[in-house]
Scaffold this motif. Structure first.
Motif, PDB file in Angstrom:
ATOM      1  N   THR A 187       4.448 -10.009  -0.491  1.00  0.00           N
ATOM      2  CA  THR A 187       5.402 -10.968   0.025  1.00  0.00           C
ATOM      3  C   THR A 187       4.720 -12.307  -0.028  1.00  0.00           C
ATOM      4  O   THR A 187       3.576 -12.420  -0.445  1.00  0.00           O
ATOM      5  CB  THR A 187       5.797 -10.621   1.463  1.00  0.00           C
ATOM      6  N   GLU A 227      10.098 -11.295  -3.160  1.00  0.00           N
ATOM      7  CA  GLU A 227      10.739 -10.933  -1.909  1.00  0.00           C
ATOM      8  C   GLU A 227      12.155 -10.449  -2.161  1.00  0.00           C
ATOM      9  O   GLU A 227      12.863 -10.944  -3.026  1.00  0.00           O
ATOM     10  CB  GLU A 227      10.746 -12.116  -0.949  1.00  0.00           C
ATOM     11  N   VAL A 253       4.505   1.405  -0.861  1.00  0.00           N
ATOM     12  CA  VAL A 253       4.950   0.315  -1.723  1.00  0.00           C
ATOM     13  C   VAL A 253       4.044   0.255  -2.950  1.00  0.00           C
ATOM     14  O   VAL A 253       2.823   0.334  -2.845  1.00  0.00           O
ATOM     15  CB  VAL A 253       4.917  -1.029  -0.950  1.00  0.00           C
ATOM     16  N   LYS A 309      10.035  -2.027  -1.377  1.00  0.00           N
ATOM     17  CA  LYS A 309      10.008  -2.360   0.048  1.00  0.00           C
ATOM     18  C   LYS A 309      10.413  -1.135   0.842  1.00  0.00           C
ATOM     19  O   LYS A 309      11.304  -0.395   0.453  1.00  0.00           O
ATOM     20  CB  LYS A 309      10.940  -3.526   0.341  1.00  0.00           C
TER      21      LYS A 309
END
Length: 129
Positions: free
Chosen positions: A25, A61, A86, A126
């Motif tokens: 992120t 993101e 992830v 995510k």
């Protein structure tokens, strides 16, 4: 001259590795980029690495609309004995469901947790708790 070369190499490696793993992120990208840049080129490298890492992270993101559309969906949970992480692919036994209005993503509910997945690689992008 050596400093410019080192900084360029750091920036290039951060862009390729960050995009390939798709797990950073903005904050994580900035932190990891600053650490990598500082290790190679000192304070200047840390500054450049942090900036590049933040830019890569921002590009990766997931939009809030994607997460919200998954929240509205009700899908059965699948039990997976492997660790769901992830950056790692989901097993082939997990059925990926389309994300409404976002064809570039898929999702699944694994071990009672929703995960957003890249449909081409099945890698988890995510985990939503």
């Amino acid at each position: 001259m050596r400093t410019r070369l080192a900084v360029s190499l750091i920036a290039a490696s951060l862009l390729t590795s960050g995009a390939a793993l798709a797990q950073s992120t903005t904050v994580e990208g900035a932190h990891n980029g600053a650490e990598a840049g500082g290790a190679v080129a000192g304070p200047l490298g840390a500054m450049v690495g942090g900036t590049v890492g933040a830019a890569v992270g921002a590009g990766l993101e997931i939009p809030n609309a994607v997460i919200n559309s998954i929240d509205e969906e009700r899908a059965p949970s699948v039990v997976v004995h492997e660790r769901v992480v992830v950056g790692e692919p989901l097993p082939d036994t997990v059925v990926l469901r389309p994300v409404p209005r976002y064809t570039e993503y898929r999702y699944a509910v694994v071990n009672d947790r929703r995960v957003i997945v890249d449909p081409r690689t099945r890698r988890v992008i995510k985990i939503i708790d």
